[in-house]
Motif scaffolding. Sequence first.
Motif, short mmCIF file in Angstrom:
data_model
loop_
_atom_site.label_atom_id
_atom_site.label_comp_id
_atom_site.label_asym_id
_atom_site.label_seq_id
_atom_site.Cartn_x
_atom_site.Cartn_y
_atom_site.Cartn_z
N ILE A 281 0.85 -1.20 0.00
CA ILE A 281 0.00 0.00 0.00
C ILE A 281 0.88 1.24 0.00
O ILE A 281 1.76 1.40 0.84
CB ILE A 281 -0.91 0.02 1.24
N ASN A 282 0.60 2.13 -0.95
CA ASN A 282 1.28 3.43 -1.00
C ASN A 282 0.20 4.50 -0.89
O ASN A 282 -0.54 4.76 -1.83
CB ASN A 282 2.06 3.60 -2.30
N VAL B 192 5.83 0.90 -6.51
CA VAL B 192 4.42 1.11 -6.20
C VAL B 192 4.06 2.56 -6.52
O VAL B 192 4.59 3.48 -5.91
CB VAL B 192 4.12 0.80 -4.70
N PRO B 193 3.16 2.76 -7.51
CA PRO B 193 2.77 4.13 -7.87
C PRO B 193 2.06 4.86 -6.72
O PRO B 193 1.60 4.23 -5.77
CB PRO B 193 1.80 3.92 -9.04
N ASN C 161 -0.56 6.66 -4.39
CA ASN C 161 -1.96 6.41 -4.03
C ASN C 161 -2.53 5.12 -4.63
O ASN C 161 -3.64 5.13 -5.16
CB ASN C 161 -2.83 7.61 -4.42
N THR C 162 -1.77 4.05 -4.55
CA THR C 162 -2.23 2.77 -5.10
C THR C 162 -1.91 1.62 -4.17
O THR C 162 -1.10 1.73 -3.26
CB THR C 162 -1.52 2.41 -6.43
N VAL C 163 -2.57 0.51 -4.46
CA VAL C 163 -2.29 -0.75 -3.78
C VAL C 163 -1.87 -1.74 -4.85
O VAL C 163 -2.62 -1.96 -5.82
CB VAL C 163 -3.52 -1.28 -3.02
N VAL C 164 -0.70 -2.29 -4.71
CA VAL C 164 -0.23 -3.33 -5.62
C VAL C 164 -0.44 -4.65 -4.90
O VAL C 164 0.17 -4.90 -3.86
CB VAL C 164 1.25 -3.14 -6.01
N SER C 165 -1.31 -5.49 -5.44
CA SER C 165 -1.60 -6.79 -4.84
C SER C 165 -0.92 -7.86 -5.68
O SER C 165 -1.44 -8.28 -6.71
CB SER C 165 -3.11 -7.04 -4.78
N LEU C 166 0.24 -8.30 -5.23
CA LEU C 166 0.99 -9.33 -5.94
C LEU C 166 0.27 -10.66 -5.79
O LEU C 166 -0.09 -11.06 -4.69
CB LEU C 166 2.40 -9.44 -5.38
N GLY C 167 0.07 -11.35 -6.92
CA GLY C 167 -0.57 -12.66 -6.88
C GLY C 167 -2.06 -12.63 -7.09
O GLY C 167 -2.76 -13.56 -6.72
N THR C 168 -2.56 -11.56 -7.70
CA THR C 168 -3.98 -11.48 -8.01
C THR C 168 -4.18 -11.59 -9.52
O THR C 168 -3.22 -11.75 -10.26
CB THR C 168 -4.60 -10.16 -7.51
#
Length: 157
Positions: free
Chosen positions: A71-72, A97-98, A100-107
């Motif tokens: 989460i950023n 991680v850009p 205001n984003t959430v990067v969910s690895l493995g989705t």
Amino acid sequence: MKSRLVASIALGALVLLGATGCSMISPQATTIPYSPADGVNIPDSGPLQVRNAMLVADESGADGNFVAAIINSTSESHTLSLEFGEGDGAIAKTVRVPANTVVSLGTEDTDPLLVEGIDTMPGADIPVFFQSGDGETVRAAVPVLDGTLPYLAPLVP
């Protein structure tokens, strides 16, 4: 008459103390922080937050897919630096991680991060070092899981 009143009050106090005395010295389970998921939450250090971090490996434990939500919540993009294992055999990876984003690895949207050469069997933990921005490096024991659970099966490398 007075002695019966005093005796009944004393007996009542003893029963009350006996029934609740243990809870006065025992820690309450609801006040102990924990990660309510398969992975672990990494203590906050730096601008990025890492939640539900885990590695999913095959039976040999040679390679694993790193899965987590990163989460950023800042207005700038940041890089999460990861180091799997300790010493000379440590494996370094990074995730950008850009803002205001959430990067969910493995989705469905984002592939997991393949980590080759972890040499950690499923069921064990692997030390992972997390660092982002100006924050201190945080060491965490990240669980290594296998594909036994149906929702983890597609994540096995």
